[in-house]
Design an enzyme around this catalytic site. Structure first.
Site, PDB file in Angstrom:
ATOM      1  CG  HIS A 150      13.076  15.969  23.125  1.00 27.55           C
ATOM      2  ND1 HIS A 150      14.371  16.147  22.685  1.00 27.55           N
ATOM      3  CD2 HIS A 150      12.315  16.852  22.413  1.00 27.55           C
ATOM      4  CE1 HIS A 150      14.400  17.103  21.755  1.00 27.55           C
ATOM      5  NE2 HIS A 150      13.172  17.547  21.566  1.00 27.55           N
ATOM      6  CD  GLU A 174      10.981  19.774  22.854  1.00 28.06           C
ATOM      7  OE1 GLU A 174      10.521  19.485  21.733  1.00 28.06           O
ATOM      8  OE2 GLU A 174      12.180  20.087  23.050  1.00 28.06           O
ATOM      9  CG  HIS A 228       9.505  17.893  18.645  1.00 27.86           C
ATOM     10  ND1 HIS A 228      10.702  17.509  19.186  1.00 27.86           N
ATOM     11  CD2 HIS A 228       9.149  16.898  17.780  1.00 27.86           C
ATOM     12  CE1 HIS A 228      11.070  16.343  18.690  1.00 27.86           C
ATOM     13  NE2 HIS A 228      10.140  15.951  17.825  1.00 27.86           N
ATOM     14  CD  GLU A 281       9.577  22.382  17.142  1.00 27.64           C
ATOM     15  OE1 GLU A 281       9.178  22.450  18.321  1.00 27.64           O
ATOM     16  OE2 GLU A 281      10.690  21.898  16.834  1.00 27.64           O
TER      17      GLU A 281
END
Length: 626
Positions: A456, A471, A524, A587
């Site tokens: 992102h 995030e 992430h 993650e």
């Protein structure tokens, strides 16, 4: 033997003729409130810079660097009018910072610093009027608050400056104040009708815009821009007007800037002057509708605008009717009545070689769309034509003998007058990174290259968690810590981004593939939705070749952090299936989970997570002798 020698000679020639890998410009951002440009590359670079005049531009060249995308032209309100980025030649990316006409920069105060060999900052001094030693006062200086700088504008004058922070168009007065269509605007008029105040909620004014203008036309004597205190921030635009002037309205343009206009249009105040107190012009009621088309009829929807072959093409879902008129300088306004913008309408992109330098799009009411077009230097606007009932086009053409441009057809800066010749700017070498600490852990060979991908960034904030936790704000510091640990162990690391910018998925794996990296690790944070705060834990994904790497990283994190184990999983994420090397996606936890969300923002916890990820990467490298 002669035959083999010939082959060897040919191979040697080919190898010597093959160009070295060119670095890429990975990211950039311009911080208008600090007049600072920050950019980063994936290879070390030593920029060169020069200051040119007529108009003033700071030109920065990045040798051995390619842009890898179409040229960029980002416009700003204020005295720094735009930042343009393009491919100057096959081996050089060029950045151009443009200053408003009539202003210049002190070359001694331009500071270009290498934060590292791949990250640079450009600190730009406050522009000053040409021939003046006085810079624009800083809004934080209390001694200047009561007397902001004052400028005189006259649209009929040959000295009218289309790059000024304040511009006059057939549709209204445009002030380069940063804001967006969601900012609320409160309009108040004094009891004697001689002052109109626009209060802009949630708007912070740049220092170079806190000033006054003497207008003396359209029934307006002066316009003053100032900043109010409080939270959220509020800005004020105050107009001293003729008492007979109609009410004025305001709106933020979709492409930047505040637009203010009199009810009934500028034509109603064309001849009104501040001294015409005996004028018999009657103010138009605020609910007046100057739209000849009945509002009850179905509105046309503008679906897109794009630049094609020196034409601005405007497409609608049904018949479009636009009224064109010429404004100050070479500007052109198109007014669409009984028209709206599509919900998914996107502003057209303006690159450095675009025939259009600036577009302003605003909606005075829910029945009208106004478009103001300012052509680039050396371009003139021919006029508006109707290609079909639902398509309009605005033709533009070149003017012979256009002014100098750092991105001209020949790829060179043309000769300038002796008093405005390019002035070199000193660019010191970047700071030398401190050498990695010695270690007895037999680090892997330095030829190993790992690409770390913080997901992102920029306009893509990623998942939003408890308390608005984003995030992109969590994973960038974790990724930076991973890179630091690996570099200390002799591993070569490239990051897809090291600032808060947006990078496409394709761009992330394209970088890793072009570098022929050994490993690709994307980092992430997860989300299970606001209604599942009980879900927390670590997940690590792979597609095909990254299974062992995912397993090792996952295990090393669990050994260092007390976190719920949600296992190693297989998935067809784009960055996993398009990477040409072992790749994983980690993650690091759930932003929506009560347990994880309370720890992920903590720098100590981020350091522990980074240590686990880095330890897994190092173990995999040693085990597989990369």
């Amino acid at each position: 033997m002669k035959f083999y020698s010939l082959i060897l000679s040919c191979l040697t020639f080919l190898l010597m003729a093959t160009p070295a890998y060119a670095g890429r410009l990975l990211s950039w951002r311009f911080e208008s409130n600090q007049n600072r440009l920050v950019f980063s590359t994936d290879e070390r670079v030593q920029p060169s810079a020069q200051l040119i005049a007529n108009p003033t531009r700071l030109v920065i060249d990045l040798p051995g660097t390619i842009l890898g995308q179409p040229t960029i032209n980002q416009s700003y309100g204020g005295l720094i009018t735009s930042v343009r980025i393009g491919q100057f030649d096959s081996n050089t990316t060029r950045l151009v910072i443009e200053v408003a006409q009539g202003y210049t920069l002190d070359p001694q105060q331009i500071k270009i610093q290498g934060i590292s060999p791949t990250q640079w900052s450009v600190n730009i001094p406050q522009p000053r009027l040409t021939g003046s030693g006085d810079t624009i006062p800083n809004s934080n200086d209390s001694s200047t608050q009561s007397a902001p700088p004052r400028q005189t504008l006259n649209q009929a004058s040959n000295n009218f400056n289309p790059n000024s922070p304040l511009q006059i168009s057939p549709g209204g007065i445009i002030i380069g104040i940063p804001g967006n269509v969601n900012n609320k605007i409160n309009v108040n008029r004094s009891s004697d009708r001689r002052q109109i105040e626009f209060e802009l909620e949630g708007v912070t004014i740049p220092n170079n815009l806190i000033q006054s203008w003497d207008l003396n036309q359209y029934g307006v004597k002066t316009i003053k821009v100032s900043q109010k205190g409080g939270s959220p921030a509020r800005a004020l635009v105050t107009m001293d007007v003729d008492s007979q002037s109609p009410d004025w309205l305001g709106s933020f343009s979709r492409m930047g800037g505040l637009v203010i206009w009199p009810v009934g249009g500028m034509s109603r105040v064309q001849s009104l002057s501040p001294s015409s107190s005996n004028s018999n012009i009657t103010p138009t009621p605020s609910n007046a509708n100057n739209n000849p088309t009945s509002s009850s009829s179905q509105k046309a929807i503008i679906e897109s605008m794009e630049i094609i072959n020196n034409q601005l093409v405007i497409r609608g879902n049904q018949a479009l009717r636009g009224e064109g008129s010429r404004g100050a300088g070479n500007s052109y306004q198109i007014r669409f009545n009984n028209t709206d913008l599509a919900n998914n309408f996107r502003n057209p992109q303006l690159f450095s070689n675009s025939p259009i330098s600036r577009l302003r799009i605003w909606q005075p009411d829910d029945q009208t769309v106004v478009l103001l077009v300012e052509p680039a230097r050396g371009i003139t606007i021919e006029g508006l034509s109707q290609n079909s009932p639902s398509v309009l086009s605005l033709a533009l053409s070149n003017i012979t003998g256009s002014s100098n441009d750092p991105f001209n057809n020949s790829g060179a800066i043309p000769n300038l007058p002796p008093n405005s010749s390019p002035l070199p700017i000193n660019v010191p070498p970047p700071r030398r990174p401190s050498p990695p600490p010695t270690t007895n852990n037999n680090p892997p060979r330095s030829r190993t290259l790992v690409v770390i991908d913080p997901g992102h960034g920029g306009t893509d904030s990623g998942a939003i968690g408890i308390g608005g936790l984003r995030e992109k704000d969590v994973i960038l510091p974790i990724s930076e810590k991973v890179a630091q640990i690996l570099e200390q162990q002799g591993i070569q690391v490239k990051m897809t981004r090291n600032t808060d910018v947006f990078i496409s998925l394709q761009g992330r794996t394209a970088l890793a593939n072009s570098l022929n990296a050994d490993l690709f690790v994307s980092i992430h944070a997860n989300s299970a939705g606001a209604n599942k705060p009980q879900v927390s834990g670590l997940e690590t994904y792979y597609f095909q070749s990254g299974r062992n790497l995912a397993t090792v990283i996952h295990r090393n994190i669990l050994q260092r952090i007390n976190i719920n184990d949600r296992r190693v999983r297989q998935a067809r994420f784009y960055v996993l299936r398009t990477a040409n090397m072992p790749s994983v996606l980690v993650e690091t936890g759930f932003l929506t989970g009560t347990d994880d969300a309370s720890r992920l923002p903590n720098p100590n916890y981020q350091q522990q997570m980074a240590q686990g990820i880095a330890a897994g990467i190092l173990e995999y490298i040693r085990t597989n002798r990369l």
